[in-house]
Motif scaffolding. Sequence first.
Motif, PDB file in Angstrom:
ATOM      1  N   UNK B 158      41.151 167.744  12.600  1.00 31.88           N
ATOM      2  CA  UNK B 158      40.180 166.772  13.077  1.00 31.88           C
ATOM      3  C   UNK B 158      39.232 167.465  14.030  1.00 31.88           C
ATOM      4  N   UNK B 159      39.473 168.776  14.177  1.00 29.10           N
ATOM      5  CA  UNK B 159      38.744 169.539  15.206  1.00 29.10           C
ATOM      6  C   UNK B 159      37.237 169.517  14.969  1.00 29.10           C
ATOM      7  N   UNK B 160      36.837 169.544  13.702  1.00 33.27           N
ATOM      8  CA  UNK B 160      35.398 169.640  13.426  1.00 33.27           C
ATOM      9  C   UNK B 160      34.670 168.378  13.921  1.00 33.27           C
ATOM     10  N   UNK B 161      35.260 167.219  13.634  1.00 31.30           N
ATOM     11  CA  UNK B 161      34.659 165.972  14.122  1.00 31.30           C
ATOM     12  C   UNK B 161      34.541 166.004  15.645  1.00 31.30           C
ATOM     13  N   UNK B 162      35.606 166.465  16.306  1.00 30.31           N
ATOM     14  CA  UNK B 162      35.585 166.513  17.771  1.00 30.31           C
ATOM     15  C   UNK B 162      34.477 167.412  18.283  1.00 30.31           C
ATOM     16  N   UNK B 163      34.311 168.566  17.626  1.00 26.13           N
ATOM     17  CA  UNK B 163      33.301 169.532  18.081  1.00 26.13           C
ATOM     18  C   UNK B 163      31.894 168.943  17.930  1.00 26.13           C
ATOM     19  N   UNK B 164      31.622 168.306  16.797  1.00 24.75           N
ATOM     20  CA  UNK B 164      30.296 167.721  16.577  1.00 24.75           C
ATOM     21  C   UNK B 164      30.052 166.574  17.558  1.00 24.75           C
ATOM     22  N   UNK B 165      31.086 165.752  17.760  1.00 24.11           N
ATOM     23  CA  UNK B 165      30.934 164.627  18.693  1.00 24.11           C
ATOM     24  C   UNK B 165      30.629 165.142  20.104  1.00 24.11           C
ATOM     25  N   UNK B 166      31.351 166.174  20.538  1.00 19.29           N
ATOM     26  CA  UNK B 166      31.126 166.713  21.881  1.00 19.29           C
ATOM     27  C   UNK B 166      29.707 167.254  22.009  1.00 19.29           C
ATOM     28  N   UNK B 167      29.226 167.922  20.963  1.00 22.79           N
ATOM     29  CA  UNK B 167      27.877 168.478  21.082  1.00 22.79           C
ATOM     30  C   UNK B 167      26.827 167.354  21.079  1.00 22.79           C
ATOM     31  N   UNK B 168      27.045 166.306  20.277  1.00 22.10           N
ATOM     32  CA  UNK B 168      26.138 165.142  20.305  1.00 22.10           C
ATOM     33  C   UNK B 168      26.137 164.476  21.685  1.00 22.10           C
ATOM     34  N   UNK B 169      27.318 164.346  22.254  1.00 18.58           N
ATOM     35  CA  UNK B 169      27.469 163.717  23.570  1.00 18.58           C
ATOM     36  C   UNK B 169      26.622 164.462  24.602  1.00 18.58           C
ATOM     37  N   UNK B 170      26.745 165.797  24.609  1.00 20.59           N
ATOM     38  CA  UNK B 170      25.974 166.598  25.569  1.00 20.59           C
ATOM     39  C   UNK B 170      24.475 166.485  25.311  1.00 20.59           C
ATOM     40  N   UNK B 171      24.120 166.468  24.039  1.00 18.63           N
ATOM     41  CA  UNK B 171      22.709 166.394  23.684  1.00 18.63           C
ATOM     42  C   UNK B 171      22.104 165.061  24.149  1.00 18.63           C
ATOM     43  N   UNK B 172      22.860 163.994  23.956  1.00 13.96           N
ATOM     44  CA  UNK B 172      22.375 162.683  24.379  1.00 13.96           C
ATOM     45  C   UNK B 172      22.189 162.637  25.894  1.00 13.96           C
ATOM     46  N   UNK B 187      21.977 155.461  25.320  1.00  6.39           N
ATOM     47  CA  UNK B 187      23.258 154.841  25.651  1.00  6.39           C
ATOM     48  C   UNK B 187      23.847 154.167  24.402  1.00  6.39           C
ATOM     49  N   UNK B 188      22.995 153.452  23.663  1.00  4.15           N
ATOM     50  CA  UNK B 188      23.478 152.822  22.425  1.00  4.15           C
ATOM     51  C   UNK B 188      23.924 153.886  21.419  1.00  4.15           C
ATOM     52  N   UNK B 189      23.158 154.983  21.348  1.00  2.00           N
ATOM     53  CA  UNK B 189      23.538 156.056  20.410  1.00  2.00           C
ATOM     54  C   UNK B 189      24.855 156.718  20.813  1.00  2.00           C
ATOM     55  N   UNK B 190      25.101 156.797  22.135  1.00  2.00           N
ATOM     56  CA  UNK B 190      26.389 157.327  22.608  1.00  2.00           C
ATOM     57  C   UNK B 190      27.536 156.469  22.075  1.00  2.00           C
ATOM     58  N   UNK B 191      27.366 155.151  22.173  1.00  2.00           N
ATOM     59  CA  UNK B 191      28.415 154.252  21.667  1.00  2.00           C
ATOM     60  C   UNK B 191      28.544 154.385  20.148  1.00  2.00           C
ATOM     61  N   UNK B 192      27.411 154.568  19.462  1.00  2.00           N
ATOM     62  CA  UNK B 192      27.467 154.745  18.001  1.00  2.00           C
ATOM     63  C   UNK B 192      28.248 156.009  17.642  1.00  2.00           C
ATOM     64  N   UNK B 225      44.489 165.049  17.660  1.00  2.00           N
ATOM     65  CA  UNK B 225      43.233 164.363  17.956  1.00  2.00           C
ATOM     66  C   UNK B 225      43.091 163.993  19.425  1.00  2.00           C
ATOM     67  N   UNK B 226      41.984 164.401  20.025  1.00  2.00           N
ATOM     68  CA  UNK B 226      41.686 164.002  21.406  1.00  2.00           C
ATOM     69  C   UNK B 226      40.174 163.923  21.560  1.00  2.00           C
ATOM     70  N   UNK B 227      39.704 162.989  22.345  1.00  2.00           N
ATOM     71  CA  UNK B 227      38.291 162.947  22.694  1.00  2.00           C
ATOM     72  C   UNK B 227      38.056 163.963  23.807  1.00  2.00           C
ATOM     73  N   UNK B 228      37.318 165.027  23.473  1.00  2.00           N
ATOM     74  CA  UNK B 228      37.141 166.126  24.424  1.00  2.00           C
ATOM     75  C   UNK B 228      36.026 165.859  25.437  1.00  2.00           C
ATOM     76  N   UNK B 229      35.261 164.777  25.219  1.00  2.00           N
ATOM     77  CA  UNK B 229      34.122 164.552  26.108  1.00  2.00           C
ATOM     78  C   UNK B 229      34.518 163.922  27.428  1.00  2.00           C
TER      79      UNK B 229
END
Lengths: 237, 237
Positions: B158-172, B187-192, B225-229
């Motif tokens: 599940x690591x790939x999803x986590x990595x992409x999510x973390x990078x999106x989080x930082x970008x937002x 903020x809405x996109x963060x929740x999405x 699985x862990x939310x790294x953000x």
Amino acid sequence: MASNHIYSAFDEELKFLMRRISEMGGLAEQMVAESVRALVNSDAALAQKVISDDVLMDAMEKEIGDKAVITIARRQPVAADLREIIGALRIAADLERVGDLGKSNSKRVVAIQATGVPRKLARGLEHLSDLALTQLKEVLDVYTTRSAEKAKSIRDRDEEIDAIYTSLFRELLTYMMEDPRNITSCTHLLFCAKNIERIGDHATNIAETIYYMATGAAPEGERPKEDLTSSVGAVAE
Amino acid sequence: MASNHIYSAFDEELKFLMRRISEMGGLAEQMVAESVRALVNSDAALAQKVISDDVLMDAMEKEIGDKAVITIARRQPVAADLREIIGALRIAADLERVGDLGKSNSKRVVAIQATGVPRKLARGLEHLSDLALTQLKEVLDVYTTRSAEKAKSIRDRDEEIDAIYTSLFRELLTYMMEDPRNITSCTHLLFCAKNIERIGDHATNIAETIYYMATGAAPEGERPKEDLTSSVGAVAE
């Protein structure tokens, strides 16, 4: 309560499930309360305790699941007795998720520590969590009495939590707009507020499950619960 | 597949549950894909369609739940047959939640419309949702083959999803810091993004349920699985 039956061993098994559900409920309440205290006081040690407690919650849910399946296979219950066991499975899943939400909030304590939580936001979070915890506590009390009527009434009032959550959401956006240095910590607080709001959802799920256990049906009428913030910003602000 | 038994009516009931789960899975995939398309293209009509589809998902979950309880009461299954039915209940609950997440994203389309989604963020969201949908699709395929081994392997990556999510989080966060006018929509996109990441969690849950259905046990080893953000910002940024 489940309908009368002659197997006292079966009664014991049902009582075991009820006891474990109550224990899970007590631990879930404690985790949520402690996670908010950890956030508001920037207490990393308390946050770590909540994170560790989540392991217990997972183990308790697994134990309830295993016991439920064994009980169904061994006793072959029908009607209210079967609903009792299926209901225990569902409630355990909801309580496990509540524990996860407490853990998720606790994991954000360190990220928020740098800026701390402004007093006004802290009060908002505490108020939101008090409401969610009251709802959870009431629904767990109803679980022991199995009152379909009370279960339905808990399900039908969630508006206060929604109103507080929406006002916190707007307030957090304002803090972020005022000073970009607030953005990172306020983002984490937004997720925390959302997590607490979701605890109210799980309490509502549990109320619906209790209604089902008592009556064999789903409560009538549209479920009132909605996250009202998803349209914030839809009109110019 | 469930163990052999002599009741062909029971087989029919199990097949009914399997068919409905597959239908729910197909609709869940479609809702997620359409919700991301609605976000990226600011398509309010498509968003509304996803929101309406959620009513179908709720009805399907309820139908599976009712059918499962009737089947248990009538056939009194044990061992693999009982796990088959309990598993269907759990998977239906996860799929219903996936539909909710698609609905939640769709409800944010109108709020995001004002600013639109910057091209780079849109690509990030699409990538994240492609990964989550691939995982969901694979796990639904495994549901039809009941391969414990494949179920375990899906759960373990599940690591790939986590990595992409973390990078999106930082970008937002960066977009918000650059211009306060981005804060509401970001903020809405963060929740999405968080919602899409959670779809991966539900796929993992389903993989664990399939493993349980096939073997009667939970997969060994810590769930990766862990939310790294949740610690983003914990060190000075």
